[in-house]
Each structure stands twice: as structure tokens, then as C-alpha cells.
Design a protein around this motif. Structure first.
Motif, PDB file in Angstrom:
ATOM      1  N   ALA A 285      18.088  -5.080   0.003  1.00 22.93           N
ATOM      2  CA  ALA A 285      18.477  -4.215   1.111  1.00 22.93           C
ATOM      3  C   ALA A 285      17.542  -2.824   1.483  1.00 22.93           C
ATOM      4  CB  ALA A 285      19.956  -3.606   0.933  1.00 22.93           C
ATOM      5  N   HIS A 286      16.762  -2.459   0.084  1.00 23.49           N
ATOM      6  CA  HIS A 286      15.828  -1.324   0.244  1.00 23.49           C
ATOM      7  C   HIS A 286      14.673  -1.819   0.873  1.00 23.49           C
ATOM      8  CE1 HIS A 286      13.757   2.266  -0.822  1.00 23.49           C
ATOM      9  NE2 HIS A 286      12.662   1.404  -1.439  1.00 23.49           N
ATOM     10  N   PHE A 287      14.119  -3.103   0.424  1.00 21.85           N
ATOM     11  CA  PHE A 287      12.992  -3.666   0.701  1.00 21.85           C
ATOM     12  C   PHE A 287      13.039  -3.869   2.335  1.00 21.85           C
ATOM     13  CE2 PHE A 287      10.697  -7.376   2.376  1.00 21.85           C
ATOM     14  CZ  PHE A 287       9.249  -6.892   1.982  1.00 21.85           C
ATOM     15  N   ARG A 288      14.268  -4.364   3.003  1.00 19.79           N
ATOM     16  CA  ARG A 288      14.376  -4.614   4.535  1.00 19.79           C
ATOM     17  C   ARG A 288      14.152  -3.295   5.036  1.00 19.79           C
ATOM     18  NH1 ARG A 288      12.331  -9.523   4.177  1.00 19.79           N
ATOM     19  NH2 ARG A 288      13.731 -10.657   2.890  1.00 19.79           N
ATOM     20  N   GLN A 289      14.648  -2.101   4.717  1.00 20.54           N
ATOM     21  CA  GLN A 289      14.788  -0.787   5.385  1.00 20.54           C
ATOM     22  C   GLN A 289      13.305  -0.433   5.199  1.00 20.54           C
ATOM     23  OE1 GLN A 289      16.879   0.735   7.033  1.00 20.54           O
ATOM     24  NE2 GLN A 289      15.082   2.317   7.671  1.00 20.54           N
ATOM     25  N   VAL A 290      12.620  -0.606   4.028  1.00 23.43           N
ATOM     26  CA  VAL A 290      11.137  -0.147   3.976  1.00 23.43           C
ATOM     27  C   VAL A 290      10.298  -1.009   4.850  1.00 23.43           C
ATOM     28  CG1 VAL A 290       9.169  -0.409   2.466  1.00 23.43           C
ATOM     29  CG2 VAL A 290      11.234   0.757   1.579  1.00 23.43           C
ATOM     30  N   GLU A 291      10.549  -2.488   5.016  1.00 25.63           N
ATOM     31  CA  GLU A 291       9.909  -3.198   5.828  1.00 25.63           C
ATOM     32  C   GLU A 291      10.090  -2.884   7.386  1.00 25.63           C
ATOM     33  OE1 GLU A 291       9.875  -8.153   5.925  1.00 25.63           O
ATOM     34  OE2 GLU A 291      11.905  -7.208   6.339  1.00 25.63           O
ATOM     35  N   HIS A 292      11.414  -2.632   7.813  1.00 25.13           N
ATOM     36  CA  HIS A 292      11.611  -1.945   9.174  1.00 25.13           C
ATOM     37  C   HIS A 292      10.736  -0.872   9.693  1.00 25.13           C
ATOM     38  CE1 HIS A 292      13.611  -1.300  12.920  1.00 25.13           C
ATOM     39  NE2 HIS A 292      14.007  -0.056  12.438  1.00 25.13           N
ATOM     40  N   GLU A 293      10.860  -0.118   8.687  1.00 26.03           N
ATOM     41  CA  GLU A 293      10.134   1.241   8.884  1.00 26.03           C
ATOM     42  C   GLU A 293       8.553   1.052   8.954  1.00 26.03           C
ATOM     43  OE1 GLU A 293      11.520   3.767   5.531  1.00 26.03           O
ATOM     44  OE2 GLU A 293      13.373   3.968   6.620  1.00 26.03           O
TER      45      GLU A 293
ATOM     46  N   ARG B  43       0.948  -1.220   0.019  1.00 28.48           N
ATOM     47  CA  ARG B  43      -0.072  -0.058  -0.051  1.00 28.48           C
ATOM     48  C   ARG B  43       0.789   1.177  -0.050  1.00 28.48           C
ATOM     49  NH1 ARG B  43      -1.875   3.624   2.990  1.00 28.48           N
ATOM     50  NH2 ARG B  43      -0.741   2.891   5.015  1.00 28.48           N
ATOM     51  N   THR B  44       1.735   1.207   0.871  1.00 28.92           N
ATOM     52  CA  THR B  44       2.701   2.491   1.074  1.00 28.92           C
ATOM     53  C   THR B  44       3.856   2.690  -0.299  1.00 28.92           C
ATOM     54  OG1 THR B  44       4.161   1.421   2.395  1.00 28.92           O
ATOM     55  CG2 THR B  44       2.322   2.637   3.498  1.00 28.92           C
ATOM     56  N   GLN B  45       4.152   1.654  -0.581  1.00 31.59           N
ATOM     57  CA  GLN B  45       5.227   1.565  -1.948  1.00 31.59           C
ATOM     58  C   GLN B  45       4.404   1.815  -3.130  1.00 31.59           C
ATOM     59  OE1 GLN B  45       8.757   1.648  -1.336  1.00 31.59           O
ATOM     60  NE2 GLN B  45       7.713   2.309   0.642  1.00 31.59           N
ATOM     61  N   GLY B  46       3.250   1.444  -3.389  1.00 34.28           N
ATOM     62  CA  GLY B  46       2.260   1.406  -4.665  1.00 34.28           C
ATOM     63  C   GLY B  46       2.808   0.588  -5.574  1.00 34.28           C
ATOM     64  N   GLN B  47       3.654  -0.660  -4.885  1.00 33.78           N
ATOM     65  CA  GLN B  47       4.010  -1.599  -5.858  1.00 33.78           C
ATOM     66  C   GLN B  47       3.921  -2.955  -5.235  1.00 33.78           C
ATOM     67  OE1 GLN B  47       7.995  -0.929  -7.597  1.00 33.78           O
ATOM     68  NE2 GLN B  47       8.351   0.268  -5.829  1.00 33.78           N
ATOM     69  N   ALA B  48       4.272  -4.150  -5.800  1.00 25.52           N
ATOM     70  CA  ALA B  48       4.115  -5.522  -5.371  1.00 25.52           C
ATOM     71  C   ALA B  48       5.419  -5.619  -4.657  1.00 25.52           C
ATOM     72  CB  ALA B  48       3.951  -6.583  -6.213  1.00 25.52           C
ATOM     73  N   ILE B  49       5.512  -6.684  -3.559  1.00 27.18           N
ATOM     74  CA  ILE B  49       6.857  -6.890  -2.967  1.00 27.18           C
ATOM     75  C   ILE B  49       7.959  -7.355  -3.877  1.00 27.18           C
ATOM     76  CG2 ILE B  49       8.087  -8.280  -1.323  1.00 27.18           C
ATOM     77  CD1 ILE B  49       6.114  -6.432   0.128  1.00 27.18           C
ATOM     78  N   ALA B  50       7.420  -8.084  -4.883  1.00 24.70           N
ATOM     79  CA  ALA B  50       8.356  -8.550  -5.996  1.00 24.70           C
ATOM     80  C   ALA B  50       9.043  -7.439  -6.900  1.00 24.70           C
ATOM     81  CB  ALA B  50       7.566  -9.479  -6.925  1.00 24.70           C
ATOM     82  N   GLU B  51       8.137  -6.464  -7.044  1.00 24.33           N
ATOM     83  CA  GLU B  51       8.628  -5.238  -8.013  1.00 24.33           C
ATOM     84  C   GLU B  51       9.622  -4.398  -6.796  1.00 24.33           C
ATOM     85  OE1 GLU B  51       5.600  -2.846  -9.512  1.00 24.33           O
ATOM     86  OE2 GLU B  51       4.185  -4.790  -9.948  1.00 24.33           O
ATOM     87  N   VAL B  52       9.390  -4.297  -5.620  1.00 25.55           N
ATOM     88  CA  VAL B  52      10.364  -3.618  -4.908  1.00 25.55           C
ATOM     89  C   VAL B  52      11.786  -4.146  -4.911  1.00 25.55           C
ATOM     90  CG1 VAL B  52      10.815  -2.398  -2.563  1.00 25.55           C
ATOM     91  CG2 VAL B  52       8.457  -2.769  -3.537  1.00 25.55           C
ATOM     92  N   PHE B  53      11.391  -5.617  -4.771  1.00 23.98           N
ATOM     93  CA  PHE B  53      12.723  -6.400  -4.679  1.00 23.98           C
ATOM     94  C   PHE B  53      13.596  -6.175  -6.104  1.00 23.98           C
ATOM     95  CE2 PHE B  53      11.827  -8.682  -0.871  1.00 23.98           C
ATOM     96  CZ  PHE B  53      13.001  -9.268  -0.648  1.00 23.98           C
ATOM     97  N   ARG B  54      12.575  -6.206  -7.143  1.00 23.62           N
ATOM     98  CA  ARG B  54      13.541  -6.078  -8.363  1.00 23.62           C
ATOM     99  C   ARG B  54      13.983  -4.582  -8.827  1.00 23.62           C
ATOM    100  NH1 ARG B  54       9.773  -8.771 -10.831  1.00 23.62           N
ATOM    101  NH2 ARG B  54       8.269  -7.269 -11.194  1.00 23.62           N
TER     102      ARG B  54
END
Length: 168
Positions: free
Chosen positions: A45-53, A29-40
Motif C-alpha cells: 500500500a505504501h509502495f503504491r502511494q509512492v508510485e502514484h506520487e 532514486r527517491t526512496q533510496g532503496q530497491a523496490i523489493a525493500e520498499v515492499f518488504r
């Protein structure tokens, strides 16, 4: 991955009369894209930071008892385990045999970035076990339904709470 965290979490929250939050859904919801897209697009590393936040934001916004379905890698990060511990969260590991998890993830091929290669997924599963097993409760999922699993969790939590009650 594939243990049913989101489905079991929702059933558990319903049974307990608590709120429910799915961390992965919040990230989407907050990233406006699927998890797989964030990874890609931005990398793990970016995803893990977003996940923590996202976890921190959710914990800061809680208005009462809440079941939070964490992503498969959330609990692996020590800072997230520390955060959950500081907040007094009860952590539950939904444990499953690799073959069962692989079958479940196979049905969602393409949406799980860390389950694309079977041998890498097997290694990831094995590597994460010691950390997952540090959760307060471990529940074997087997081939049981989300209702059966959530029933076991409720019974275990009720038993723990009754044992920790101090008589007046």
C-alpha cells in the motif's frame, strides 16, 4: 512484469528522439532503496502511494515528449489511468505469454516482490489482463528483441498519426 517495459521504453524513446523516464528507477532514486525493500519494509500500500506520487511528479515535470516505463502495477490503479488519460498519454501494453514472463522474471528472483510465488504470479497476471488490455495499444512481445518491438510501436504510432491527420 518481465515484458521488457524499461528496455523497450528506452529503445522507443531513442527511436522517437524523445526523453525517457523509468518510473521504477525514479522510485528507487527517491526512496533510496530497491523496490523489493520498499515492499518488504513499508508494504505494498505504501509502495503504491509512492508510485502514484512519483508518476504525478514526473508528469508535472515533463518538458516535452517523453516515454515513461511504468511499473507493472502502476496502470492497475484507476487514479493513475485517469491521470495518464487527462494528460493525453498514449498507453501501450506489452503483452506476453505467462511462460515467457515467468522465465524472464525467474532470472531476477528476489527483485520482484509480486513474482516470488509462481501460482500467485499466474493469478496476478490473469487478474490484470482486463485492465492492461484497456491500454490504447497492445503489442505482443513474443520472443522478439526490444528493437523489433520498438520498431512495431513506432510504425503503429506513425500509422495512427497519419490516419488522424486532417487534410487542408
Amino acid at each position: 512484469m518481465g515484458s521488457g517495459k524499461s528496455t523497450v521504453g528506452a529503445r522507443l524513446a531513442e527511436r522517437l528522439g524523445w526523453a525517457f523516464v523509468d518510473l521504477d528507477a525514479e522510485i528507487v532514486r527517491t526512496q533510496g532503496q530497491a523496490i523489493a525493500e520498499v515492499f518488504r519494509n513499508q508494504g505494498e500500500a505504501h509502495f503504491r502511494q509512492v508510485e502514484h506520487e512519483a508518476l504525478l511528479r514526473i508528469l508535472n515535470m515533463l518538458g516535452g515528449p517523453t516515454v515513461i516505463a511504468l511499473g507493472g502495477g502502476t496502470f492497475i490503479q484507476e487514479r493513475n489511468r485517469d491521470l495518464l488519460c487527462q494528460r493525453g498519454a498514449t498507453t501501450i501494453y506489452l503483452s506476453g505469454e505467462f511462460a515467457v514472463l515467468l522465465e524472464r522474471c525467474g532470472a531476477e528472483q528476489g527483485t520482484r516482490p509480486l513474482a516470488q510465488d509462481i501460482e500467485e504470479f499466474r493469478k496476478l497476471h490473469a487478474d490484470r489482463q482486463p485492465i492492461y488490455r484497456s491500454a490504447e495499444l497492445t503489442v505482443e512481445i513474443g520472443n522478439r528483441s526490444p528493437e523489433e518491438i520498438s520498431s512495431e510501436i513506432v510504425a503503429t504510432l506513425e500509422k495512427r498519426n497519419s490516419q488522424s491527420a486532417v487534410p487542408e
